[in-house]
Design an enzyme around this catalytic site. Structure first.
Site, PDB file in Angstrom:
ATOM      1  N   TYR A  94      -6.704 -37.898  27.362  1.00 45.62           N
ATOM      2  CA  TYR A  94      -6.824 -36.872  26.313  1.00 45.62           C
ATOM      3  C   TYR A  94      -5.629 -35.909  26.329  1.00 45.62           C
ATOM      4  CZ  TYR A  94     -11.297 -38.900  25.245  1.00 45.62           C
ATOM      5  OH  TYR A  94     -12.266 -39.802  24.863  1.00 45.62           O
TER       6      TYR A  94
ATOM      7  N   ARG B 201      -3.320 -37.685  24.143  1.00 40.58           N
ATOM      8  CA  ARG B 201      -3.726 -37.595  22.730  1.00 40.58           C
ATOM      9  C   ARG B 201      -3.327 -36.221  22.151  1.00 40.58           C
ATOM     10  NH1 ARG B 201      -4.032 -41.598  24.158  1.00 40.58           N
ATOM     11  NH2 ARG B 201      -2.211 -41.589  22.837  1.00 40.58           N
TER      12      ARG B 201
ATOM     13  N   ASP C 126      -8.775 -35.140  15.697  1.00 40.50           N
ATOM     14  CA  ASP C 126      -7.530 -34.393  15.473  1.00 40.50           C
ATOM     15  C   ASP C 126      -7.816 -33.162  14.601  1.00 40.50           C
ATOM     16  OD1 ASP C 126      -7.191 -34.970  12.588  1.00 40.50           O
ATOM     17  OD2 ASP C 126      -6.781 -37.037  13.208  1.00 40.50           O
TER      18      ASP C 126
ATOM     19  N   HIS D 144     -17.473 -35.913  15.997  1.00 39.67           N
ATOM     20  CA  HIS D 144     -17.220 -36.531  17.300  1.00 39.67           C
ATOM     21  C   HIS D 144     -16.386 -35.650  18.229  1.00 39.67           C
ATOM     22  CE1 HIS D 144     -18.050 -40.737  15.371  1.00 39.67           C
ATOM     23  NE2 HIS D 144     -19.133 -40.029  15.564  1.00 39.67           N
TER      24      HIS D 144
ATOM     25  N   THR E  85     -12.872 -45.020   6.958  1.00 35.20           N
ATOM     26  CA  THR E  85     -13.803 -45.326   8.056  1.00 35.20           C
ATOM     27  C   THR E  85     -14.397 -46.705   7.844  1.00 35.20           C
ATOM     28  OG1 THR E  85     -15.887 -44.735   9.164  1.00 35.20           O
ATOM     29  CG2 THR E  85     -15.618 -43.934   6.900  1.00 35.20           C
ATOM     30  N   SER E  86     -14.479 -47.475   8.920  1.00 33.43           N
ATOM     31  CA  SER E  86     -15.027 -48.835   8.818  1.00 33.43           C
ATOM     32  C   SER E  86     -16.550 -48.805   8.725  1.00 33.43           C
ATOM     33  CB  SER E  86     -14.598 -49.659  10.040  1.00 33.43           C
ATOM     34  OG  SER E  86     -15.103 -49.052  11.209  1.00 33.43           O
TER      35      SER E  86
HETATM   36  N1  APR Z   1      -5.773 -45.090   4.631  1.00 34.07           N
HETATM   37  C1  APR Z   1      -7.141 -45.161   4.600  1.00 34.07           C
HETATM   38  N2  APR Z   1      -7.861 -45.979   5.395  1.00 34.07           N
HETATM   39  C2  APR Z   1      -7.173 -46.767   6.246  1.00 34.07           C
HETATM   40  C3  APR Z   1      -5.773 -46.762   6.327  1.00 34.07           C
HETATM   41  C4  APR Z   1      -5.063 -45.878   5.470  1.00 34.07           C
HETATM   42  N3  APR Z   1      -3.732 -45.790   5.465  1.00 34.07           N
HETATM   43  N4  APR Z   1      -5.398 -47.647   7.279  1.00 34.07           N
HETATM   44  C5  APR Z   1      -6.536 -48.197   7.765  1.00 34.07           C
HETATM   45  N5  APR Z   1      -7.611 -47.669   7.147  1.00 34.07           N
HETATM   46  C6  APR Z   1      -9.036 -47.963   7.324  1.00 34.07           C
HETATM   47  C7  APR Z   1      -9.354 -49.304   7.937  1.00 34.07           C
HETATM   48  O1  APR Z   1      -9.341 -50.316   6.931  1.00 34.07           O
HETATM   49  C8  APR Z   1     -10.746 -49.065   8.484  1.00 34.07           C
HETATM   50  O2  APR Z   1     -11.746 -49.338   7.509  1.00 34.07           O
HETATM   51  O3  APR Z   1      -9.563 -47.017   8.233  1.00 34.07           O
HETATM   52  C9  APR Z   1     -10.736 -47.560   8.814  1.00 34.07           C
HETATM   53  C10 APR Z   1     -10.689 -47.254  10.278  1.00 34.07           C
HETATM   54  O4  APR Z   1     -11.880 -47.691  10.888  1.00 34.07           O
HETATM   55  P1  APR Z   1     -12.144 -47.460  12.437  1.00 34.07           P
HETATM   56  O5  APR Z   1     -10.889 -47.771  13.191  1.00 34.07           O
HETATM   57  O6  APR Z   1     -13.366 -48.203  12.777  1.00 34.07           O
HETATM   58  O7  APR Z   1     -12.351 -45.883  12.558  1.00 34.07           O
HETATM   59  P2  APR Z   1     -13.654 -45.026  12.324  1.00 34.07           P
HETATM   60  O8  APR Z   1     -14.535 -45.625  11.294  1.00 34.07           O
HETATM   61  O9  APR Z   1     -13.198 -43.626  12.123  1.00 34.07           O
HETATM   62  O10 APR Z   1     -14.349 -45.128  13.725  1.00 34.07           O
HETATM   63  C11 APR Z   1     -15.508 -44.369  13.949  1.00 34.07           C
HETATM   64  O11 APR Z   1     -15.541 -44.949  16.247  1.00 34.07           O
HETATM   65  O12 APR Z   1     -14.235 -45.286  18.126  1.00 34.07           O
HETATM   66  C12 APR Z   1     -15.139 -44.448  17.508  1.00 34.07           C
HETATM   67  O13 APR Z   1     -15.554 -42.180  17.803  1.00 34.07           O
HETATM   68  C13 APR Z   1     -14.591 -43.073  17.310  1.00 34.07           C
HETATM   69  O14 APR Z   1     -14.708 -41.613  15.399  1.00 34.07           O
HETATM   70  C14 APR Z   1     -14.502 -42.959  15.813  1.00 34.07           C
HETATM   71  C15 APR Z   1     -15.596 -43.888  15.349  1.00 34.07           C
END
Ligand code: APR
Length: 228
Positions: free
Chosen positions: A53, A56, A89, A104, A173-174
């Site tokens: 961290y 980070r 962030d 988170h 977000t995925s």
């Molecule tokens: N603009 C918008 N979205 C984007 C971009 C971009 N330039 N590049 C990638 N992405 C999308 C990806 O397609 C994906 O759907 O961002 C998403 C990222 O997904 P994750 O990596 O799974 O992140 P997130 O959903 O925030 O994860 C949730 O998981 O690891 C834990 O606590 C952590 O907060 C995090 C949580």
């Protein structure tokens, strides 16, 4: 003014140079999630977790908010904007957004591992923490991050915010990690939902309007769709 609620994830900060989680093959900046983002990892090797961290935070100091972050801040002239972010962030705040709920946790805060769980701001004169650093009440300090397996303290509040949304926007977000991923299910049926992501994201709701673009371009297109 209408309530515009935004749910953001790692993709929001991708164009600022912070890598997303699931694009990195289960690793977070070359570390196994279990080692650096679980209570078990913390108990096994607190110095490694602190060092992760610390890195980070250093990275966060070197990156800037991107046009997507600034675009969301601009929306405050037209809407009552509330941002619920999964990101740790502070790029939304640095872009000027005034209402941000961190589901988170936050990199720029530390927390007492003692019973009071007091939260302390991280200041530029001490950005690095090490095993053995104590809070003013002499308990160990831990990162103010919600690790896997821990409760998400603000989730009920976030649910209420989504229920009150007149417009819901989901960015980068995925939708893999619960309970955050379930938040969109609390939107009223009449609430339009816009989802900005350059990749496929599985969503059940048919009322979602997809904007298949990165965060910066996507927020620009959103503004056009909202008529501003
Ligand atoms: N603009 C918008 N979205 C984007 C971009 C971009 N330039 N590049 C990638 N992405 C999308 C990806 O397609 C994906 O759907 O961002 C998403 C990222 O997904 P994750 O990596 O799974 O992140 P997130 O959903 O925030 O994860 C949730 O998981 O690891 C834990 O606590 C952590 O907060 C995090 C949580």
């Amino acid at each position: 003014m209408k309530n515009l609620v935004v749910l953001t994830g790692a993709g929001m900060s991708a164009e600022s140079g912070i890598s997303t989680f699931r694009d990195a093959g289960g690793l977070w900046e070359n570390h196994r999630i279990e080692d650096v983002a679980t209570p078990e990892g913390w108990f096994a090797n607190p110095e490694l977790v602190h060092s992760f961290y610390n890195q980070r935070r250093m990275q966060l100091m070197e990156v800037q908010p991107n046009p997507g972050h600034f675009g969301l801040a601009d929306l405050e002239s037209h809407f009552n904007v509330k941002i619920i972010t999964q990101n740790v962030d502070n790029l939304h705040e640095r872009a000027g957004s005034t209402w941000v709920l961190h589901l988170h946790g936050e990199l720029m805060k530390m927390r007492s591992a003692g019973p009071g769980e007091e939260v302390y701001d991280v200041h530029s004169d001490k950005m690095e923490y090490h095993y053995g650093d104590l809070c003013p009440k002499a308990y160990p300090m831990r990162p103010h991050i919600v690790w896997f397996g821990e409760d998400v303290p603000h989730i009920s509040y976030a649910t209420e915010i989504v229920q009150d949304a007149d417009i819901l926007v989901i960015i980068g977000t995925s939708l893999n990690v619960y309970p955050a991923a379930g938040l969109l299910n609390y939107a009223k049926k009449s609430t339009p939902i816009y989802l900005i992501d350059p990749n496929d994201v599985k969503v059940d709701s048919k009322s979602v309007q997809l904007i298949r673009k990165g965060g910066s371009e996507g927020v620009g297109e959103l503004k056009v769709l909202l008529g501003i």
